[in-house]
Design a protein around this motif. Structure first.
Motif, PDB file in Angstrom:
ATOM      1  N   LEU A 608       0.850  -1.193   0.000  1.00 17.31           N
ATOM      2  CA  LEU A 608       0.000   0.000   0.000  1.00 17.31           C
ATOM      3  C   LEU A 608       0.881   1.236   0.000  1.00 17.31           C
ATOM      4  O   LEU A 608       1.734   1.390   0.869  1.00 17.31           O
ATOM      5  N   LYS A 609       0.638   2.134  -0.973  1.00 19.18           N
ATOM      6  CA  LYS A 609       1.463   3.337  -1.080  1.00 19.18           C
ATOM      7  C   LYS A 609       0.577   4.572  -1.150  1.00 19.18           C
ATOM      8  O   LYS A 609      -0.105   4.818  -2.150  1.00 19.18           O
ATOM      9  N   ASN A 610       0.557   5.320  -0.059  1.00 18.66           N
ATOM     10  CA  ASN A 610      -0.150   6.599  -0.001  1.00 18.66           C
ATOM     11  C   ASN A 610      -1.605   6.471  -0.459  1.00 18.66           C
ATOM     12  O   ASN A 610      -2.100   7.266  -1.250  1.00 18.66           O
ATOM     13  N   VAL A 611      -2.301   5.472   0.073  1.00 20.37           N
ATOM     14  CA  VAL A 611      -3.705   5.277  -0.290  1.00 20.37           C
ATOM     15  C   VAL A 611      -4.584   6.157   0.586  1.00 20.37           C
ATOM     16  O   VAL A 611      -4.146   6.705   1.603  1.00 20.37           O
ATOM     17  N   SER A 612      -5.837   6.282   0.180  1.00 16.54           N
ATOM     18  CA  SER A 612      -6.768   7.111   0.947  1.00 16.54           C
ATOM     19  C   SER A 612      -7.103   6.430   2.277  1.00 16.54           C
ATOM     20  O   SER A 612      -6.930   5.224   2.455  1.00 16.54           O
ATOM     21  N   LYS A 613      -7.598   7.222   3.204  1.00 16.79           N
ATOM     22  CA  LYS A 613      -7.938   6.709   4.529  1.00 16.79           C
ATOM     23  C   LYS A 613      -9.031   5.649   4.431  1.00 16.79           C
ATOM     24  O   LYS A 613      -8.996   4.623   5.138  1.00 16.79           O
ATOM     25  N   LYS A 634       4.121  -4.298   2.870  1.00 18.41           N
ATOM     26  CA  LYS A 634       4.861  -3.062   2.655  1.00 18.41           C
ATOM     27  C   LYS A 634       3.856  -1.922   2.598  1.00 18.41           C
ATOM     28  O   LYS A 634       2.900  -1.963   1.823  1.00 18.41           O
ATOM     29  N   ILE A 635       4.067  -0.913   3.464  1.00 14.75           N
ATOM     30  CA  ILE A 635       3.086   0.171   3.536  1.00 14.75           C
ATOM     31  C   ILE A 635       3.790   1.512   3.617  1.00 14.75           C
ATOM     32  O   ILE A 635       4.779   1.681   4.340  1.00 14.75           O
ATOM     33  N   ASN A 636       3.266   2.455   2.842  1.00 13.21           N
ATOM     34  CA  ASN A 636       3.848   3.794   2.766  1.00 13.21           C
ATOM     35  C   ASN A 636       2.802   4.801   3.229  1.00 13.21           C
ATOM     36  O   ASN A 636       1.693   4.846   2.705  1.00 13.21           O
ATOM     37  N   CYS A 637       3.162   5.592   4.244  1.00 14.64           N
ATOM     38  CA  CYS A 637       2.292   6.660   4.745  1.00 14.64           C
ATOM     39  C   CYS A 637       0.996   6.100   5.351  1.00 14.64           C
ATOM     40  O   CYS A 637      -0.088   6.224   4.786  1.00 14.64           O
ATOM     41  N   ILE A 638       1.117   5.480   6.508  1.00 18.25           N
ATOM     42  CA  ILE A 638      -0.041   4.922   7.205  1.00 18.25           C
ATOM     43  C   ILE A 638      -0.942   6.055   7.685  1.00 18.25           C
ATOM     44  O   ILE A 638      -0.490   7.012   8.301  1.00 18.25           O
ATOM     45  N   LYS A 639      -2.239   5.935   7.426  1.00 17.80           N
ATOM     46  CA  LYS A 639      -3.189   6.963   7.821  1.00 17.80           C
ATOM     47  C   LYS A 639      -3.859   6.634   9.171  1.00 17.80           C
ATOM     48  O   LYS A 639      -4.128   7.521   9.966  1.00 17.80           O
ATOM     49  N   ILE A 640      -4.162   5.350   9.394  1.00 21.24           N
ATOM     50  CA  ILE A 640      -4.890   4.952  10.601  1.00 21.24           C
ATOM     51  C   ILE A 640      -3.965   4.058  11.428  1.00 21.24           C
ATOM     52  O   ILE A 640      -4.026   2.825  11.342  1.00 21.24           O
ATOM     53  N   ILE A 641      -3.137   4.671  12.237  1.00 22.56           N
ATOM     54  CA  ILE A 641      -2.104   3.940  12.963  1.00 22.56           C
ATOM     55  C   ILE A 641      -2.716   3.024  14.022  1.00 22.56           C
ATOM     56  O   ILE A 641      -2.230   1.915  14.255  1.00 22.56           O
ATOM     57  N   ARG A 642      -3.788   3.469  14.641  1.00 26.47           N
ATOM     58  CA  ARG A 642      -4.394   2.683  15.716  1.00 26.47           C
ATOM     59  C   ARG A 642      -4.814   1.300  15.220  1.00 26.47           C
ATOM     60  O   ARG A 642      -4.486   0.273  15.833  1.00 26.47           O
ATOM     61  N   ILE A 643      -5.543   1.248  14.116  1.00 28.20           N
ATOM     62  CA  ILE A 643      -5.998  -0.040  13.584  1.00 28.20           C
ATOM     63  C   ILE A 643      -4.824  -0.865  13.084  1.00 28.20           C
ATOM     64  O   ILE A 643      -4.797  -2.089  13.229  1.00 28.20           O
ATOM     65  N   PHE A 644      -3.827  -0.175  12.505  1.00 30.61           N
ATOM     66  CA  PHE A 644      -2.639  -0.893  12.043  1.00 30.61           C
ATOM     67  C   PHE A 644      -1.952  -1.612  13.201  1.00 30.61           C
ATOM     68  O   PHE A 644      -1.566  -2.783  13.087  1.00 30.61           O
TER      69      PHE A 644
END
Length: 711
Positions: A608-613, A634-644
């Motif tokens: 995931l790379k810079n996907v929407s929230k 592989k993830i770039n720019c996590i938006k929802i850190i809590r769920i991650f």
């Protein structure tokens, strides 16, 4: 009992006459429904644009009217009439893909001609820009409008009958002999009569006339003066057709299209010669007694003359042509074009045909030899008699290189160019399809290189589409994990599709299992056509902004048992992959995608790379629900850190984790015991780029992403 030539001409003319009735009937239907469609669109558009009129925006680059050109970067003015009508036209197209090269968008608002400029958006080919009404459009164009406009389709009971009519029109008007057998002609007329409409009062089309009435009209006309009518009528219709095509071509196409048209003509002539001129009548008195041309062929007497002096002076005797090499070469340079001039029956066509016949078998045998060291330069030519060998050597297409030694003399042979050898090999195989399984298939299975057969496949698409369809399955069936390493099969299948369309062949069913839209030089329009053609067979796909969104969702809905790899790049919209049971690799890049539903049960790799929230949330929900096999993340720019952070410990099979451009502060990540490699990449000053971590606990500090994140 065999039908005479006159009867076959008569059959052909019956179908042409029927097509004229179809055209006459459809004119009124298209005109009436076009006006109703226009009024419906106007009511909808005016309600949306609040009477914000516009008659200066031009979407057609070939039309000179208008002050504002609409391109990919410069759109219609939002909320104005032009923009809303553009959307209405597009939404009404059955594939959401109108053809803009025939319309003048500055006239969409015109109450007198607006309906017709709108209707022309549903044509499928260029050449109608200057046509001001349905009475100036041929049957093929009117059929296209009816099939492509959703508004008009709703009054058609069986749309497949229209598709059959279009095929009949193409088959009839493209027949080189203007002949049809009686049964085929009757079947064609039956299909014309079978057209049905849902309207209370059907248009005055051919189904209002019985088959007997049509035949009676034709017979009454023909029998008045059959000998003159057949010749004159055929010549007249051919001249009109050619003149119209050339006029359309001259008006609407540039020099690059002219070159394509010439190349198309060359291929169709080659196909015609191979199909009809490898045999000839042994006597003008026995026209039905054909024999193989090479059994009785005698070279004609030929002289080379300066074309600029022909007809100017009777003294121009010319230079005798005693070897076929002189036809193709001058001063050891290959001629760009050859013109053979002579009276009918002197042997021009037979001369051209015999040259190809002699060399095609040899080309095929050598090119697909199991011993590839002798594919291009070979010694064995024993499949040719001595006389035939001398013939093809004299033609200049085959070359001989003699090697001398004290013990013995030997010769090596080669064609003047590999492309010539490939073309001749394709001709041979197109008329001997059994050789595909006997020779070609074992050859490819042993060598396995697409480049070895690519050009033969392209030629085959114009010569024998049934065999080309079978070859495409062989070419496409390469290990799909090579998709992002090699684009060979893409380019080959795309080139073959273009060749088939240029040759105007029917029943194109070329197979392509892996689609990569991000190649710089690939024709994405053709690739979208192939994607729609193979929507239930796709194994892997990498999208771009040029990928057709509707077709993409059809792929996700139909390739449920074959699709394993998906890379969604720069594509907007919402997609449902919940039925893709065997999806193993998923990559999503960019924030254009608004939502997605994914089956993660068998997912092996996720990127995931810079996907929407919203997209990120949907992915985490799917993984949390069911993800038993995820090994690489592989993830770039996590938006929802809590769920991650909540989801990560539950990935019991995870081995490799890469986190980029994400600010976690002092938050620690609890990793599953299966993780053996963690890699972090930072974009700011607060951390170390490319740092490796242990598999127990990770604290990633100070990486800036630049957008809102939920802690």
């Amino acid at each position: 009992m065999a039908e005479s030539i006159e009867t076959r001409h008569e059959n052909w003319l019956r179908v042409v006459w029927g097509l004229l009735y179809v055209r006459e009937g459809l004119q009124g239907y298209v005109d009436t429904k076009g006006k109703q469609q226009y009024q419906t669109f106007m009511n909808t558009v005016n309600a949306k644009c609040n009477n914000q009129t516009c008659d200066q925006c031009q979407i057609n680059i070939r039309c000179q009217n208008g002050t504002t050109k609409v391109t990919g970067k410069s759109k219609f003015r939002p909320a104005h009439f032009c923009d809303e009508m553009y959307k209405e036209i597009q939404n009404n197209h059955v594939r959401n893909n109108p053809f803009w090269m025939n319309t003048d968008s500055t006239k969409w608002l015109d109450p007198h001609v607006g309906y017709w400029e709108l209707a022309k958006c549903y044509l499928s080919t260029a050449g109608y820009l200057d046509k001001t009404g349905s009475n100036q459009v041929d049957a093929s164009g009117l059929l296209s409008i009816c099939m492509n406009s959703s508004y008009m389709r709703q009054n058609i009971t069986h749309i497949q009958h229209f598709e059959e009519l279009r095929n009949i029109r193409n088959m009839t008007l493209h027949d080189p002999h203007y002949e049809l057998d009686g049964q085929t002609a009757d079947d064609c007329l039956d299909k014309m009569i079978a057209i049905k409409f849902k309207t209370e009062k059907p248009p005055d089309i051919i189904h209002n006339k019985s088959l007997e009435e049509i035949e009676s009209l034709m017979y009454n006309t023909i029998h008045k003066k059959l000998e003159v009518f057949v010749v004159d009528e055929v010549e007249r219709k051919v001249k009109v057709e050619v003149k119209q095509e050339m006029q359309n071509y001259s008006d609407d196409r540039g020099n690059d299209k002219r070159e394509h048209q010439v190349e198309d003509l060359r291929h169709r002539l080659a196909k015609y010669y191979q199909k009809h001129l490898n045999r000839a009548p042994i006597s003008p008195l026995l026209s039905d007694k054909d024999e193989r041309l090479d059994m009785f062929y005698v070279p004609p007497k030929m002289v080379e003359k300066d074309h600029r002096k022909i007809g100017v002076t009777e003294r121009e005797q010319g230079t005798s042509v005693t070897a076929y090499r002189q036809l193709f070469c001058k001063m050891r340079v290959f001629r760009k074009s050859v013109f053979m001039v002579g009276e009918a029956g002197m042997g021009k066509s037979s001369c051209a045909a015999i040259i190809v016949i002699k060399m095609a078998h040899l080309a095929f045998t050598t090119l697909f030899s199991i011993d590839q060291t002798s594919a291009l330069v070979f010694k064995k030519v024993d499949i040719l008699s001595h006389e035939n060998l001398l013939f093809v050597l004299k033609s200049g297409i085959l070359q001989e290189t003699k090697a001398r030694s004290l013990l013995r003399k030997s010769s090596n042979y080669s064609f003047i160019h590999k492309t010539v050898q490939e073309f001749l090999a394709a001709i041979y195989m197109s008329y001997h399809p059994e050789e595909f399984h006997r020779v070609f298939l074992p050859f490819y299975q042993k060598n396995g290189d697409v480049s070895d057969i690519s050009q033969v496949f392209v030629f085959m698409c114009g010569l024998n589409i049934k065999l080309a369809n079978e070859m495409s399955a062989l070419i496409s069936d390469i290990p799909h994990h090579l998709l992002f390493r090699s684009d060979g099969s893409h380019r080959v299948i795309v080139s073959g599709y273009k060749e088939a369309k240029a040759s105007q062949v029917l029943d194109i069913q070329l197979l392509l299992y892996d689609f990569y839209f991000r190649l710089e030089t690939i024709d994405t329009g053709v690739l979208n056509d192939l994607l729609a053609m193979n929507k239930s067979k796709v194994r892997s796909i990498s999208t771009s902004s040029e990928t057709n969104q509707a077709t993409l969702q059809e792929v996700f809905s139909n390739s449920t048992d074959t699709l394993t790899e998906v890379f969604i790049y720069d594509v907007a919209g919402k997609y449902d992959l919940s039925a893709c049971n065997f999806l193993t690799s998923l990559s999503i890049s960019g924030s254009k995608l608004t939502d997605i539903v994914v089956n993660t049960k068998n997912l092996f790799e996720l990127n995931l790379k810079n996907v929407s929230k919203r997209v990120e949330y949907s992915i985490w929900q799917s993984i949390e629900s069911e993800s038993e096999n995820l090994i690489k993340l592989k993830i770039n720019c996590i938006k929802i850190i809590r769920i991650f952070r909540q989801t990560l410990p539950r990935l019991k099979q995870l081995h490799n984790l890469t986190i980029q451009s994400t600010e976690l502060g002092e938050l620690a990540l609890l990793l599953p015991a299966s993780v053996t490699n963690v890699h972090t990449v930072v974009n700011g000053d607060g951390g170390e780029a490319g740092k490796e971590h242990s598999n127990c606990e990770v604290s990633i500090i100070g990486v800036y992403c630049g957008s809102h994140r939920e802690a």
